[in-house]
Design a protein around this motif. Sequence first.
Motif, mmCIF file in Angstrom:
data_model
loop_
_atom_site.group_PDB
_atom_site.id
_atom_site.type_symbol
_atom_site.label_atom_id
_atom_site.label_comp_id
_atom_site.label_asym_id
_atom_site.label_seq_id
_atom_site.Cartn_x
_atom_site.Cartn_y
_atom_site.Cartn_z
ATOM 1 N N ASP A 118 114.063 19.984 71.003
ATOM 2 C CA ASP A 118 113.488 19.721 72.325
ATOM 3 C C ASP A 118 114.259 20.470 73.409
ATOM 4 N N GLU A 119 115.582 20.484 73.277
ATOM 5 C CA GLU A 119 116.413 21.196 74.253
ATOM 6 C C GLU A 119 116.109 22.686 74.249
ATOM 7 N N ALA A 120 115.985 23.271 73.050
ATOM 8 C CA ALA A 120 115.687 24.701 72.949
ATOM 9 C C ALA A 120 114.287 24.997 73.469
ATOM 10 N N THR A 121 113.342 24.088 73.219
ATOM 11 C CA THR A 121 111.975 24.267 73.702
ATOM 12 C C THR A 121 111.932 24.284 75.223
ATOM 13 N N PHE A 175 113.896 30.836 69.107
ATOM 14 C CA PHE A 175 113.558 30.736 70.518
ATOM 15 C C PHE A 175 114.203 31.884 71.284
ATOM 16 N N ASP A 176 113.368 32.667 71.961
ATOM 17 C CA ASP A 176 113.848 33.744 72.850
ATOM 18 C C ASP A 176 114.845 34.682 72.172
ATOM 19 N N ARG A 177 114.821 34.729 70.845
ATOM 20 C CA ARG A 177 115.728 35.604 70.086
ATOM 21 C C ARG A 177 117.196 35.333 70.405
ATOM 22 N N ALA A 232 119.951 20.384 59.447
ATOM 23 C CA ALA A 232 119.558 21.729 59.861
ATOM 24 C C ALA A 232 120.746 22.452 60.457
ATOM 25 N N LEU A 233 120.626 23.764 60.545
ATOM 26 C CA LEU A 233 121.629 24.583 61.218
ATOM 27 C C LEU A 233 121.036 25.109 62.517
ATOM 28 N N GLU A 234 121.783 24.973 63.584
ATOM 29 C CA GLU A 234 121.433 25.600 64.852
ATOM 30 C C GLU A 234 122.325 26.829 64.983
ATOM 31 N N LEU A 235 121.726 27.994 65.024
ATOM 32 C CA LEU A 235 122.459 29.261 65.010
ATOM 33 C C LEU A 235 122.324 29.948 66.365
#
Length: 347
Positions: A130-133, A211-213, A227-230
């Motif tokens: 949600d934060e990345a969105t 998201f946004d590369r 999950a991994l957030e990279l």
Amino acid sequence: MAGHGTQEHPHGADRLCDAGERVYSRAVRRGRVPRRDAEPVPCLLELALLHPDPDDMDFLVPTAPQEVMTRLLRGMYDEVSASHRRVGSAVAAYERYAGLGGPVRLPAAAGEGSAIRVLDGLSRIQAAMDEATQACRTEVLTVQPGGIRREHELSEGLPRALALRARGVRMRDLYTHVARHGQGLLTYLELMGDAVEARTLDEVIDRLILFDRTVAFVPANADRTMALELRHPALVEYLVTVFERLWRLAIPLTAPLPDTGIEGISHRERSIAALLAEGHQDAVIAERLGISVRTCRAHIARLSETLGAASRTQLGVRIAQAGLDGPPGADGAAAVSGPGRGSRTAR
């Protein structure tokens, strides 16, 4: 011979030696080359870029460039999947050891704001997504493995997708061909309009959202509860490259799948035939193509009937004789290898 060739030609199929490239290029142009031409470059046989001509064993015929690309991408898929499994094992081991000595805090480098963050639990994964969105402003790229998307999954993600569309964010999504048969996906297409494009492949890599590369999310275990957030630029750039290569090979959702050229054999059955030729079991084939094992076996039975095979061994021979042991859809992939944006589709 194999060991000698490997020492003199220490490379993979993604970067041939000069001599190997010359012989392979000649084979592609002419359709085949004499076996003696390949003797100085054993790497071509070791990497299966050339193989014997069944009609004349003194000649070698080339593996199609499209098939070579498919093999390389499949290798990437296997490497990424193996990395996911190792990360999951490492996290599980940490939890076991942490439980032995009471509460243990993660080092600062692995905590919030780091380049690689482990998200444990669906609620934490959802919060990070949600934060990345909310921060996304230009583009979302996703890979959605499996078969037909469930309507409730699409409904749950619809509010976020509509919010992205309202900000002018463009979305591109990759699915397996099986997803074409889901009504929920077609409904999603109508709701999202031109904001979303989708293409399909016989197989895709595991789930990926970019998201946004700048930030990527990938599963860290089999049941996707971690999950991994990279956010490391090199890792994100690598994943973007993988996505773009798959995108060029994929077929727009609104375009028909290419005909197999063999009466009575569907595109999906050709895909199954190619995986059978590689020696995969029914369950593995079903997982990779996003279908059930039961459906997979029904297709195999029809393949056997169409090709006149009385056993699995005979089916393998018939598949090779019919030329079904290579990757399907090469013509369709080539047709969309130009500009990246072309079809109004859904995710």
